[in-house]
Scaffold this motif. Structure first.
Motif, mmCIF file in Angstrom:
data_model
loop_
_atom_site.group_PDB
_atom_site.id
_atom_site.type_symbol
_atom_site.label_atom_id
_atom_site.label_comp_id
_atom_site.label_asym_id
_atom_site.label_seq_id
_atom_site.Cartn_x
_atom_site.Cartn_y
_atom_site.Cartn_z
ATOM 1 N N ASP A 18 -1.348 -2.436 -0.005
ATOM 2 C CA ASP A 18 -0.133 -1.847 0.537
ATOM 3 C C ASP A 18 1.067 -2.237 -0.312
ATOM 4 O O ASP A 18 1.186 -3.380 -0.780
ATOM 5 C CB ASP A 18 0.099 -2.311 1.975
ATOM 6 N N VAL A 19 1.925 -1.316 -0.501
ATOM 7 C CA VAL A 19 3.154 -1.583 -1.233
ATOM 8 C C VAL A 19 4.304 -1.709 -0.241
ATOM 9 O O VAL A 19 4.300 -1.063 0.819
ATOM 10 C CB VAL A 19 3.460 -0.454 -2.259
ATOM 11 N N SER A 20 5.237 -2.571 -0.559
ATOM 12 C CA SER A 20 6.406 -2.744 0.317
ATOM 13 C C SER A 20 7.309 -1.519 0.177
ATOM 14 O O SER A 20 7.757 -1.182 -0.915
ATOM 15 C CB SER A 20 7.171 -4.007 -0.083
ATOM 16 N N VAL A 21 7.546 -0.844 1.288
ATOM 17 C CA VAL A 21 8.339 0.391 1.285
ATOM 18 C C VAL A 21 9.722 0.105 1.857
ATOM 19 O O VAL A 21 9.855 -0.538 2.908
ATOM 20 C CB VAL A 21 7.654 1.496 2.107
ATOM 21 N N THR A 22 10.739 0.543 1.163
ATOM 22 C CA THR A 22 12.114 0.353 1.640
ATOM 23 C C THR A 22 12.739 1.711 1.927
ATOM 24 O O THR A 22 12.509 2.681 1.198
ATOM 25 C CB THR A 22 12.970 -0.383 0.595
ATOM 26 N N PRO A 23 13.518 1.798 2.979
ATOM 27 C CA PRO A 23 14.148 3.083 3.317
ATOM 28 C C PRO A 23 15.302 3.402 2.376
ATOM 29 O O PRO A 23 15.827 2.520 1.680
ATOM 30 C CB PRO A 23 14.661 2.855 4.743
ATOM 31 N N THR A 24 15.690 4.651 2.355
ATOM 32 C CA THR A 24 16.868 5.046 1.596
ATOM 33 C C THR A 24 18.120 4.503 2.281
ATOM 34 O O THR A 24 18.074 4.088 3.438
ATOM 35 C CB THR A 24 16.974 6.577 1.497
ATOM 36 N N VAL A 25 19.218 4.517 1.551
ATOM 37 C CA VAL A 25 20.495 4.038 2.088
ATOM 38 C C VAL A 25 21.383 5.248 2.353
ATOM 39 O O VAL A 25 21.579 6.096 1.476
ATOM 40 C CB VAL A 25 21.190 3.083 1.102
ATOM 41 N N MET A 26 21.895 5.342 3.581
ATOM 42 C CA MET A 26 22.761 6.461 3.943
ATOM 43 C C MET A 26 24.213 6.100 3.631
ATOM 44 O O MET A 26 24.695 5.039 4.042
ATOM 45 C CB MET A 26 22.616 6.798 5.428
#
Length: 307
Positions: free
Chosen positions: A67-75
């Protein structure tokens, strides 16, 4: 009298030039450099993202996927700001013959147009303007360029160490480097008039050259300006900007990463007539978008105090 001179003459016509000279600067280089977008709302949003750091992790033959660490986009958010100016000229003045213009109302409208364009450039880069959503008693205010540049983590704001402390070439290179490291390709550096002299002085350093152009016999021109700065991180055009915030030595950016956002383009509105005068308003509603906060950098004449 034996000699009749101009001193005794009555009714000599006044010699007043038909040209009105205005020295106030009207060039707006930041607006001219960036792109344009439209919005249909007073508050608009966009997303920014970045790739993870590069990895040096070989994978075993036949290994299961990890699994890769997923980061959300920045609004990101900004709001539009209304710019307006009203010109009110009496009917008598518009009917009166004047030097330098056909109609006073037309001249004053042209003047207001130039003034509002300057106001917009100032809102973009002339002040560290923060966003204000406004209310029925407080005007909306857009976030300017300075407040849309990354200051967290590896900050994109380089400080000179004190107020009125001049920018060094190393500081300019640091600003270019932080953008390059983030993945941006800045192509413009805008400076105040005072800091253009500092950049010009870089050319006098040992081992560098100034150009002596000879166009003809006795016609020699010494060039002492930096229009193009070639660094390890690429070439950047050097531009003067009179409206740039005075405490900023350099504003490094990629024009493709900025947009002037328009809700209502400039237009003229004739207001209700309430007497013997012509009242007109010039209005526009605009904002500014920095597509990624790490794509630009500033060199600021101050100590690091959380810009």
């Amino acid at each position: 009298m034996a000699l009749f001179q101009t001193y005794e003459t009555v009714g000599i016509k006044e010699d007043i030039s038909e040209i009105i000279s205005n020295i106030t600067p009207t060039k707006t280089p930041f607006q001219s450099a960036i792109g344009n977008e439209k919005t249909t709302q007073t508050v608009f949003q966009w997303q920014q993202d970045s790739l993870r750091a590069v990895a040096a992790a070989p994978v075993l033959e036949g290994a299961d996927g990890s699994d890769v660490s997923v980061t959300p986009t920045v609004m990101k958010t900004n709001t539009t700001q209304i710019f307006a100016e009203t010109v009110k000229v009496s009917g008598t003045l518009d009917a009166t013959s004047t030097y330098g213009r056909a109609r006073e109302s037309a001249y004053q409208l042209a003047k207001s147009s130039a003034q509002l364009k300057r106001d917009l450039e100032n809102a973009f880069v002339g002040t560290a303007q923060a966003i204000a959503n406004g209310s029925d008693s407080v005007a909306r205010q857009m976030a300017g360029a300075q407040t849309q540049i990354n200051t967290s983590g590896t900050s994109n704001v380089i400080y000179t160490g004190g107020t009125s402390t001049p920018m060094t070439e190393a500081m300019l290179l640091s600003a270019l480097q932080v953008c390059y490291t983030a993945g941006a390709d800045p192509s413009v550096v805008q400076v105040t008039p005072a800091n253009s002299l500092i950049l010009a002085a870089y050319a006098a350093a040992s081992g560098r050259y100034r150009t002596l152009q000879t166009a003809g016999a006795g016609d020699k021109t010494l060039i002492n300006v930096v229009n193009l700065y070639v660094s390890p991180f690429g070439e950047v055009k050097v531009q003067l900007n009179r409206f740039l915030k005075a405490a900023e030595s350099a504003f490094v950016f990629d024009p493709s990463m900025w947009s002037k956002v328009t809700l209502r383009p400039w237009f003229r509105e004739t207001l209700a007539k309430t007497g013997d005068s012509l009242k007109q308003m010039i209005i526009g509603e605009f904002s500014l978008k920095h597509k990624n906060a790490s794509a630009s950098a500033l060199v600021v004449e101050a100590v690091s105090t959380g810009f």
